[in-house]
Motif scaffolding. Structure first.
Motif, PDB file in Angstrom:
ATOM      1  N   PRO A  20       0.851  -1.188   0.000  1.00  0.00           N
ATOM      2  CA  PRO A  20       0.000   0.000   0.000  1.00  0.00           C
ATOM      3  C   PRO A  20       0.885   1.236   0.000  1.00  0.00           C
ATOM      4  O   PRO A  20       1.873   1.296   0.742  1.00  0.00           O
ATOM      5  CB  PRO A  20      -0.761  -0.123   1.327  1.00  0.00           C
ATOM      6  N   ALA A  22       0.233   5.300   0.170  1.00  0.00           N
ATOM      7  CA  ALA A  22      -0.703   6.422   0.237  1.00  0.00           C
ATOM      8  C   ALA A  22      -0.142   7.620  -0.529  1.00  0.00           C
ATOM      9  O   ALA A  22       1.055   7.707  -0.788  1.00  0.00           O
ATOM     10  CB  ALA A  22      -0.935   6.801   1.694  1.00  0.00           C
ATOM     11  N   ASN A  71      -5.416  -0.921   3.214  1.00  0.00           N
ATOM     12  CA  ASN A  71      -4.472  -0.635   4.297  1.00  0.00           C
ATOM     13  C   ASN A  71      -4.982   0.526   5.146  1.00  0.00           C
ATOM     14  O   ASN A  71      -5.466   1.521   4.615  1.00  0.00           O
ATOM     15  CB  ASN A  71      -3.102  -0.277   3.696  1.00  0.00           C
ATOM     16  N   THR A 130      -1.295  -0.272   9.958  1.00  0.00           N
ATOM     17  CA  THR A 130      -0.020   0.438  10.016  1.00  0.00           C
ATOM     18  C   THR A 130      -0.098   1.489  11.117  1.00  0.00           C
ATOM     19  O   THR A 130      -1.169   2.091  11.298  1.00  0.00           O
ATOM     20  CB  THR A 130       0.215   1.114   8.634  1.00  0.00           C
ATOM     21  N   GLN A 174       8.292  -5.293   8.248  1.00  0.00           N
ATOM     22  CA  GLN A 174       8.932  -4.260   7.434  1.00  0.00           C
ATOM     23  C   GLN A 174      10.326  -3.998   8.006  1.00  0.00           C
ATOM     24  O   GLN A 174      10.456  -3.606   9.167  1.00  0.00           O
ATOM     25  CB  GLN A 174       8.069  -2.998   7.499  1.00  0.00           C
ATOM     26  N   SER A 211       8.934  -7.343   3.993  1.00  0.00           N
ATOM     27  CA  SER A 211       8.774  -6.094   3.237  1.00  0.00           C
ATOM     28  C   SER A 211      10.011  -5.225   3.426  1.00  0.00           C
ATOM     29  O   SER A 211      10.461  -5.027   4.551  1.00  0.00           O
ATOM     30  CB  SER A 211       7.535  -5.366   3.774  1.00  0.00           C
ATOM     31  N   GLY A 213      13.249  -3.555   0.554  1.00  0.00           N
ATOM     32  CA  GLY A 213      14.431  -3.882  -0.248  1.00  0.00           C
ATOM     33  C   GLY A 213      14.221  -4.982  -1.274  1.00  0.00           C
ATOM     34  O   GLY A 213      15.177  -5.429  -1.896  1.00  0.00           O
ATOM     35  N   GLY A 234       7.136  -2.349  -2.500  1.00  0.00           N
ATOM     36  CA  GLY A 234       6.662  -0.982  -2.708  1.00  0.00           C
ATOM     37  C   GLY A 234       7.434  -0.269  -3.809  1.00  0.00           C
ATOM     38  O   GLY A 234       6.914  -0.020  -4.898  1.00  0.00           O
ATOM     39  N   THR A 235       8.698   0.046  -3.525  1.00  0.00           N
ATOM     40  CA  THR A 235       9.503   0.843  -4.452  1.00  0.00           C
ATOM     41  C   THR A 235       9.552   0.241  -5.856  1.00  0.00           C
ATOM     42  O   THR A 235       9.514   0.970  -6.850  1.00  0.00           O
ATOM     43  CB  THR A 235      10.934   1.012  -3.869  1.00  0.00           C
TER      44      THR A 235
HETATM   45  C1  LIG Z   1       5.749   6.094  -1.581  1.00  0.00           C
HETATM   46  C2  LIG Z   1       5.460   5.128  -0.488  1.00  0.00           C
HETATM   47  C3  LIG Z   1       4.258   5.226   0.214  1.00  0.00           C
HETATM   48  C4  LIG Z   1       3.968   4.294   1.223  1.00  0.00           C
HETATM   49  N1  LIG Z   1       2.745   4.372   1.858  1.00  0.00           N
HETATM   50  C5  LIG Z   1       2.397   3.405   2.749  1.00  0.00           C
HETATM   51  C6  LIG Z   1       1.075   3.323   3.284  1.00  0.00           C
HETATM   52  O1  LIG Z   1       0.193   4.109   2.944  1.00  0.00           O
HETATM   53  N2  LIG Z   1       0.811   2.334   4.171  1.00  0.00           N
HETATM   54  C7  LIG Z   1       1.759   1.410   4.546  1.00  0.00           C
HETATM   55  O2  LIG Z   1       1.467   0.532   5.336  1.00  0.00           O
HETATM   56  N3  LIG Z   1       2.999   1.453   4.040  1.00  0.00           N
HETATM   57  C8  LIG Z   1       3.335   2.411   3.150  1.00  0.00           C
HETATM   58  N4  LIG Z   1       4.592   2.393   2.587  1.00  0.00           N
HETATM   59  C9  LIG Z   1       5.524   1.325   2.966  1.00  0.00           C
HETATM   60  C10 LIG Z   1       5.263   0.110   2.081  1.00  0.00           C
HETATM   61  O3  LIG Z   1       4.028  -0.467   2.404  1.00  0.00           O
HETATM   62  C11 LIG Z   1       6.341  -0.988   2.219  1.00  0.00           C
HETATM   63  O4  LIG Z   1       6.518  -1.339   3.568  1.00  0.00           O
HETATM   64  C12 LIG Z   1       7.653  -0.549   1.647  1.00  0.00           C
HETATM   65  O5  LIG Z   1       7.476   0.127   0.436  1.00  0.00           O
HETATM   66  C13 LIG Z   1       8.495  -1.788   1.414  1.00  0.00           C
HETATM   67  O6  LIG Z   1       9.780  -1.449   1.074  1.00  0.00           O
HETATM   68  P1  LIG Z   1      10.284  -1.264  -0.441  1.00  0.00           P
HETATM   69  O7  LIG Z   1       9.836   0.111  -0.807  1.00  0.00           O
HETATM   70  O8  LIG Z   1      11.745  -1.404  -0.315  1.00  0.00           O
HETATM   71  O9  LIG Z   1       9.642  -2.333  -1.279  1.00  0.00           O
HETATM   72  C14 LIG Z   1       4.911   3.303   1.568  1.00  0.00           C
HETATM   73  C15 LIG Z   1       6.116   3.207   0.868  1.00  0.00           C
HETATM   74  C16 LIG Z   1       6.391   4.089  -0.153  1.00  0.00           C
HETATM   75  C17 LIG Z   1       7.679   3.931  -0.917  1.00  0.00           C
END
Ligand SMILES: Cc1cc2nc3c(=O)[nH]c(=O)nc-3n(C[C@H](O)[C@H](O)[C@H](O)COP(=O)(O)O)c2cc1C
Length: 341
Positions: A20, A22, A71, A130, A174, A211, A213, A234-235
């Motif tokens: 997710p 936001a 989420n 979260t 995470q 979650s 990397g 996410g990324t």
């Molecule tokens: C731009 C962005 C917005 C995010 N928004 C949320 C969110 O709304 N809710 C949430 O639980 N995690 C959020 N996250 C964290 C992601 O759910 C996730 O834990 C994270 O992206 C995982 O790491 P990665 O970016 O290395 O894949 C966000 C991450 C990013 C990069």
């Protein structure tokens, strides 16, 4: 075997969750395409009104019959309608020529209980939480309606606390490499993967989702080999052509070549979050309003920066995996590469 169990629970083809995110970064169309592929799509409810969240749910449902999750930023606190911005934020607004007022308004955000009612009405069968945990009554109400609850944690202690209370069906662990906000509920330090995996001894039936990397198939296979049941990404999804991240944001992500260009900052929203080092992330404040107050205090600056392509004053959340991504694939190609190499 364990992986199949997670897929059964989530009703997906692959043990992968699109994280997710936001802030309007992933459209309903994007999320529906993810679901159609066999990955669990996630609708973020953070910062949304109930009407906006319902519109997102309906839009995704109109494009796919596959399951998705919602989420929730869980926060049972009450906030004022207006706050004074920190002096450093006002100074920055003045230097950018956008200063209008010393204070800023906060929107009325829906309660967790109202969101639970909405997702039950829409028969959404999975949620992730979260920043906080559901109240017992909210948890029981959602479980009674047939829902599955994933709880975001950063540490063994957080996971143990929620599992020993029998308040989670899955754990999203995470780690320190993750982009965006630190999502746990105790502000605990990050544990390492090996520590989290010891949960398997006491809670063998609880799927553990890693979650942070993870951007390619190799990372997924490593997570499964380590003993995780699935992954959340996410990324990697952010860095596809179809994501709604601004062009400036995407170029900043592509320009990353070293982890040192990323930092954890609380200055942008009042909560620790990981993103690209820039002026806003490095802003030092004598008194930091708590989340989400600081998020709204810096909103005018971030909106201005987005509208004027100023990467120094945007929130450019990113995980460490961004460093190894050198081009923006089409979403379909990216998902195919995750499952086929
Ligand atoms: C731009 C962005 C917005 C995010 N928004 C949320 C969110 O709304 N809710 C949430 O639980 N995690 C959020 N996250 C964290 C992601 O759910 C996730 O834990 C994270 O992206 C995982 O790491 P990665 O970016 O290395 O894949 C966000 C991450 C990013 C990069």
């Amino acid at each position: 075997m364990k992986t199949r169990f997670l897929c059964q629970l989530l009703e997906t083809q692959y043990p992968i969750i699109q994280a997710p995110m936001a802030g309007g970064i992933l459209s309903a169309d994007f999320i529906a395409k993810v679901c159609e592929f066999g990955i669990l799509g996630s609708i973020p409810s953070g910062y949304l009104s109930l009407a906006q969240l319902e519109a997102s749910i309906e839009a995704v449902k109109s494009m796919t019959d596959r399951p998705f999750q919602v989420n929730l930023f869980v926060d049972h606190s009450e906030y004022p309608e207006k706050i004074d911005k920190p002096v450093e934020v006002i100074e920055l607004e003045k230097s950018l020529g956008i200063f209008i007022s010393h204070d800023c308004s906060l929107p009325k955000l829906p309660s967790t209980s109202d969101i639970i009612d909405l997702i039950i009405a829409h028969q959404v069968t999975a949620i992730s939480t979260t920043f906080g945990v559901l109240r017992d009554e909210e948890y029981q109400r959602y479980k009674k309606a047939g829902g599955h609850v994933m709880v975001t944690v950063n540490s063994f202690a957080e996971a143990h606390k929620i599992l020993s209370a029998d308040h989670a069906d899955m754990i999203v662990y995470q780690n320190a490499l993750a982009g965006g906000h630190k999502g746990g509920f105790n502000d605990a330090e990050y544990d390492i993967d090996a520590v989290i995996l010891t949960l398997k001894k006491d809670y063998p039936k609880i799927p553990l989702i890693k979650s942070g990397g993870i951007v390619n198939q190799q990372d997924i296979l490593l997570a499964l080999e380590q003993g995780f049941d699935g992954v959340q990404i996410g990324t990697g999804f952010l860095m596809t052509q179809e994501s709604s991240a601004s062009e400036t944001y995407k170029q900043a992500l592509l320009g990353l070549c070293d982890d040192k260009q990323l930092m954890q900052t609380s200055s942008i929203t009042g909560r620790k979050a990981r993103g690209i080092v820039n002026e806003l992330a490095m802003l030092e404040l004598s008194q930091l309003p708590v989340f989400p107050l600081q998020h709204y205090a810096t909103k005018a600056i971030r909106d201005h920066a987005k509208n004027h392509d100023l990467p120094q004053y945007q929130s450019l959340w990113a995980g460490s995996g961004a460093v190894s991504i050198t081009s923006l694939p089409l979403l379909e190609d990216y998902m195919f590469s995750l499952v086929n190499g």
